[in-house]
Design a protein around this motif. Sequence first.
Motif, PDB file in Angstrom:
ATOM      1  N   THR A   1       0.849  -1.183   0.000  1.00 17.34           N
ATOM      2  CA  THR A   1       0.000   0.000   0.000  1.00 17.34           C
ATOM      3  C   THR A   1       0.884   1.233   0.000  1.00 17.34           C
ATOM      4  O   THR A   1       1.849   1.321   0.770  1.00 17.34           O
ATOM      5  CB  THR A   1      -0.927   0.025   1.220  1.00 17.34           C
ATOM      6  OG1 THR A   1      -1.762  -1.142   1.208  1.00 17.34           O
ATOM      7  CG2 THR A   1      -1.817   1.256   1.205  1.00 17.34           C
ATOM      8  N   VAL A   2       0.576   2.185  -0.873  1.00 10.80           N
ATOM      9  CA  VAL A   2       1.359   3.403  -1.023  1.00 10.80           C
ATOM     10  C   VAL A   2       0.627   4.551  -0.332  1.00 10.80           C
ATOM     11  O   VAL A   2      -0.554   4.798  -0.606  1.00 10.80           O
ATOM     12  CB  VAL A   2       1.583   3.752  -2.504  1.00 10.80           C
ATOM     13  CG1 VAL A   2       2.435   5.022  -2.637  1.00 10.80           C
ATOM     14  CG2 VAL A   2       2.242   2.594  -3.236  1.00 10.80           C
ATOM     15  N   TYR A   3       1.323   5.242   0.568  1.00 16.59           N
ATOM     16  CA  TYR A   3       0.771   6.403   1.251  1.00 16.59           C
ATOM     17  C   TYR A   3       1.533   7.635   0.751  1.00 16.59           C
ATOM     18  O   TYR A   3       2.763   7.682   0.815  1.00 16.59           O
ATOM     19  CB  TYR A   3       0.933   6.276   2.764  1.00 16.59           C
ATOM     20  CG  TYR A   3       0.248   5.065   3.352  1.00 16.59           C
ATOM     21  CD1 TYR A   3      -1.057   5.147   3.838  1.00 16.59           C
ATOM     22  CD2 TYR A   3       0.907   3.834   3.416  1.00 16.59           C
ATOM     23  CE1 TYR A   3      -1.686   4.029   4.369  1.00 16.59           C
ATOM     24  CE2 TYR A   3       0.282   2.719   3.949  1.00 16.59           C
ATOM     25  CZ  TYR A   3      -1.016   2.824   4.421  1.00 16.59           C
ATOM     26  OH  TYR A   3      -1.648   1.715   4.953  1.00 16.59           O
ATOM     27  N   ILE A   4       0.801   8.609   0.253  1.00 17.60           N
ATOM     28  CA  ILE A   4       1.415   9.836  -0.249  1.00 17.60           C
ATOM     29  C   ILE A   4       1.002  10.989   0.660  1.00 17.60           C
ATOM     30  O   ILE A   4      -0.185  11.280   0.806  1.00 17.60           O
ATOM     31  CB  ILE A   4       0.983  10.117  -1.704  1.00 17.60           C
ATOM     32  CG1 ILE A   4       1.393   8.944  -2.611  1.00 17.60           C
ATOM     33  CG2 ILE A   4       1.605  11.420  -2.201  1.00 17.60           C
ATOM     34  CD1 ILE A   4       0.962   9.112  -4.057  1.00 17.60           C
TER      35      ILE A   4
ATOM     36  N   LEU B   1      -3.257  10.815  -0.565  1.00 17.08           N
ATOM     37  CA  LEU B   1      -3.745   9.683  -1.355  1.00 17.08           C
ATOM     38  C   LEU B   1      -3.222   8.385  -0.752  1.00 17.08           C
ATOM     39  O   LEU B   1      -2.090   8.325  -0.270  1.00 17.08           O
ATOM     40  CB  LEU B   1      -3.289   9.778  -2.815  1.00 17.08           C
ATOM     41  CG  LEU B   1      -3.975  10.798  -3.719  1.00 17.08           C
ATOM     42  CD1 LEU B   1      -3.323  10.812  -5.090  1.00 17.08           C
ATOM     43  CD2 LEU B   1      -5.472  10.528  -3.844  1.00 17.08           C
ATOM     44  N   VAL B   2      -4.065   7.355  -0.811  1.00 18.05           N
ATOM     45  CA  VAL B   2      -3.674   6.012  -0.409  1.00 18.05           C
ATOM     46  C   VAL B   2      -4.006   5.075  -1.578  1.00 18.05           C
ATOM     47  O   VAL B   2      -5.152   5.037  -2.041  1.00 18.05           O
ATOM     48  CB  VAL B   2      -4.417   5.544   0.860  1.00 18.05           C
ATOM     49  CG1 VAL B   2      -4.012   4.118   1.229  1.00 18.05           C
ATOM     50  CG2 VAL B   2      -4.153   6.500   2.020  1.00 18.05           C
TER      51      VAL B   2
ATOM     52  N   LEU C   1      -7.441  13.963  -0.690  1.00 15.50           N
ATOM     53  CA  LEU C   1      -7.777  14.477  -2.017  1.00 15.50           C
ATOM     54  C   LEU C   1      -8.835  13.647  -2.722  1.00 15.50           C
ATOM     55  O   LEU C   1      -9.335  14.038  -3.771  1.00 15.50           O
ATOM     56  CB  LEU C   1      -6.518  14.540  -2.898  1.00 15.50           C
ATOM     57  CG  LEU C   1      -5.465  15.582  -2.507  1.00 15.50           C
ATOM     58  CD1 LEU C   1      -4.278  15.518  -3.465  1.00 15.50           C
ATOM     59  CD2 LEU C   1      -6.058  16.987  -2.502  1.00 15.50           C
ATOM     60  N   LYS C   2      -9.183  12.501  -2.171  1.00 17.00           N
ATOM     61  CA  LYS C   2     -10.175  11.608  -2.758  1.00 17.00           C
ATOM     62  C   LYS C   2     -11.533  11.840  -2.108  1.00 17.00           C
ATOM     63  O   LYS C   2     -11.642  11.912  -0.892  1.00 17.00           O
ATOM     64  CB  LYS C   2      -9.761  10.156  -2.572  1.00 17.00           C
ATOM     65  CG  LYS C   2     -10.807   9.129  -2.989  1.00 17.00           C
ATOM     66  CD  LYS C   2     -10.349   7.729  -2.603  1.00 17.00           C
ATOM     67  CE  LYS C   2     -11.403   6.683  -2.934  1.00 17.00           C
ATOM     68  NZ  LYS C   2     -12.626   6.816  -2.119  1.00 17.00           N
ATOM     69  N   LYS C   3     -12.553  11.940  -2.917  1.00 16.79           N
ATOM     70  CA  LYS C   3     -13.899  12.080  -2.404  1.00 16.79           C
ATOM     71  C   LYS C   3     -14.294  10.804  -1.672  1.00 16.79           C
ATOM     72  O   LYS C   3     -14.036   9.693  -2.138  1.00 16.79           O
ATOM     73  CB  LYS C   3     -14.869  12.352  -3.559  1.00 16.79           C
ATOM     74  CG  LYS C   3     -16.274  12.698  -3.124  1.00 16.79           C
ATOM     75  CD  LYS C   3     -17.135  13.030  -4.338  1.00 16.79           C
ATOM     76  CE  LYS C   3     -18.562  13.354  -3.942  1.00 16.79           C
ATOM     77  NZ  LYS C   3     -19.409  13.661  -5.113  1.00 16.79           N
ATOM     78  N   ARG C   4     -14.913  10.934  -0.519  1.00 13.28           N
ATOM     79  CA  ARG C   4     -15.220   9.769   0.303  1.00 13.28           C
ATOM     80  C   ARG C   4     -16.255   8.862  -0.347  1.00 13.28           C
ATOM     81  O   ARG C   4     -16.092   7.660  -0.436  1.00 13.28           O
ATOM     82  CB  ARG C   4     -15.710  10.226   1.670  1.00 13.28           C
ATOM     83  CG  ARG C   4     -14.625  10.859   2.540  1.00 13.28           C
ATOM     84  CD  ARG C   4     -15.153  11.198   3.925  1.00 13.28           C
ATOM     85  NE  ARG C   4     -14.120  11.798   4.756  1.00 13.28           N
ATOM     86  CZ  ARG C   4     -14.311  12.198   5.995  1.00 13.28           C
ATOM     87  NH1 ARG C   4     -15.522  12.067   6.553  1.00 13.28           N
ATOM     88  NH2 ARG C   4     -13.330  12.745   6.689  1.00 13.28           N
ATOM     89  N   SER C   5     -17.371   9.439  -0.749  1.00  8.60           N
ATOM     90  CA  SER C   5     -18.438   8.661  -1.370  1.00  8.60           C
ATOM     91  C   SER C   5     -18.333   8.823  -2.878  1.00  8.60           C
ATOM     92  O   SER C   5     -18.456   9.929  -3.404  1.00  8.60           O
ATOM     93  CB  SER C   5     -19.810   9.144  -0.884  1.00  8.60           C
ATOM     94  OG  SER C   5     -20.842   8.442  -1.533  1.00  8.60           O
TER      95      SER C   5
ATOM     96  N   PRO D   1     -12.236  13.973  -7.190  1.00 11.06           N
ATOM     97  CA  PRO D   1     -11.518  14.774  -6.197  1.00 11.06           C
ATOM     98  C   PRO D   1     -12.443  15.328  -5.122  1.00 11.06           C
ATOM     99  O   PRO D   1     -13.627  15.581  -5.344  1.00 11.06           O
ATOM    100  CB  PRO D   1     -10.926  15.909  -7.041  1.00 11.06           C
ATOM    101  CG  PRO D   1     -11.889  16.064  -8.173  1.00 11.06           C
ATOM    102  CD  PRO D   1     -12.384  14.676  -8.482  1.00 11.06           C
ATOM    103  N   SER D   2     -11.870  15.541  -3.954  1.00 14.92           N
ATOM    104  CA  SER D   2     -12.626  16.163  -2.866  1.00 14.92           C
ATOM    105  C   SER D   2     -12.642  17.680  -3.002  1.00 14.92           C
ATOM    106  O   SER D   2     -13.510  18.345  -2.434  1.00 14.92           O
ATOM    107  CB  SER D   2     -12.022  15.773  -1.515  1.00 14.92           C
ATOM    108  OG  SER D   2     -10.665  16.192  -1.431  1.00 14.92           O
ATOM    109  N   LEU D   3     -11.685  18.214  -3.757  1.00 20.34           N
ATOM    110  CA  LEU D   3     -11.635  19.661  -3.956  1.00 20.34           C
ATOM    111  C   LEU D   3     -12.834  20.137  -4.767  1.00 20.34           C
ATOM    112  O   LEU D   3     -13.360  19.380  -5.606  1.00 20.34           O
ATOM    113  CB  LEU D   3     -10.356  20.046  -4.702  1.00 20.34           C
ATOM    114  CG  LEU D   3      -9.016  19.848  -3.977  1.00 20.34           C
ATOM    115  CD1 LEU D   3      -7.867  20.114  -4.940  1.00 20.34           C
ATOM    116  CD2 LEU D   3      -8.919  20.766  -2.771  1.00 20.34           C
ATOM    117  N   PRO D   4     -13.267  21.376  -4.587  1.00 24.34           N
ATOM    118  CA  PRO D   4     -14.286  21.938  -5.485  1.00 24.34           C
ATOM    119  C   PRO D   4     -13.799  21.835  -6.929  1.00 24.34           C
ATOM    120  O   PRO D   4     -12.606  22.035  -7.205  1.00 24.34           O
ATOM    121  CB  PRO D   4     -14.399  23.390  -5.015  1.00 24.34           C
ATOM    122  CG  PRO D   4     -13.944  23.373  -3.596  1.00 24.34           C
ATOM    123  CD  PRO D   4     -12.869  22.324  -3.515  1.00 24.34           C
TER     124      PRO D   4
END
Length: 304
Positions: free
Chosen positions: A196-199, A209-210, A232-236, A263-266
């Motif tokens: 697993t890569v954790y950034i 990011l995971v 940075l990843k949207k949860r749902s 993305p979770s960002l707007p």
Amino acid sequence: MTKKNVLLMGVHGRIGEHLYLELNEAANLFAFSSPKQAPDYENITFIKKDLFILPEVEEALRNIDVVIFYEDPIMRLNRLTQGKFYDLYLLIADNIARAASTNNVEQIIYIADELSDGSILSILGAYGTRVQKTETPIRRYGKNLTYKTKDYNNVRSVQRAPLPPGWTLENVAWYYFAWLDEIIYDFVNTRIENNTVYINVLDKPKPVLVLKFNEARSEEDIVLFEITGGSLKKRSTNKEQRFEFRKLPEREEFIMALHDFEPSLPWPVFKMTQAPIHSLVSRIYQVEMIINKDVPEQRPRRNK
């Protein structure tokens, strides 16, 4: 006489519409369609599968006798797509060819267009399925096609690059994360634990990011990471988000692709910041592989 089961790439475009009119009584027709867009046609079964997910394409081709391969608007439905269309087309062709071989499809008919250079034909036949190319290339009217995008914020980014001499696809995939850690030193930090890569960014404790290596869906010429978490990843999300490395058959080239990332960002902020940064980093990595003479290890020997 038993009718053949014939799969069309879609009926949303000019080619698909004409094929439907010609074949709907002569064959059992199937066609790819987006989840929310299925034209009101008779005597056809619509398949709502993702052309970029190999297991879904394999499922779509079960019990299919003939696949007719051509460009259709259904092929690229994303809110944002980075990369050249031809590279997307190659990736779809590779999925179709692999799935056709898995399902013992009798034949793939390739409707050539005026921009074809032989690459698509080569890929479609690379896994043993018989391929026939049409004699007269179709003139493409790309500007007249309406590519309807999904109604949620998702991203696909596809880049094709040469495979450095002596490198395997695993070399390319795992070295990417080590290189990312080094090239943006003290800003981006990568850590690998149990595949697993954790950034992380700067000294923030929460990863941005995971990515988890999917060994079950990876092969010698496919290395697949699922994007499972990070700020940075949207949860749902609507689709499985993944980062893929794919070697093209009979070519010393590979494709690096980010699929269905939400993305979770707007959205306006993402388009102005994260999207162009990802595209730039991907291109710089291609240069790094060319100038790097040392072949990296297959996978990291130790966790960081």
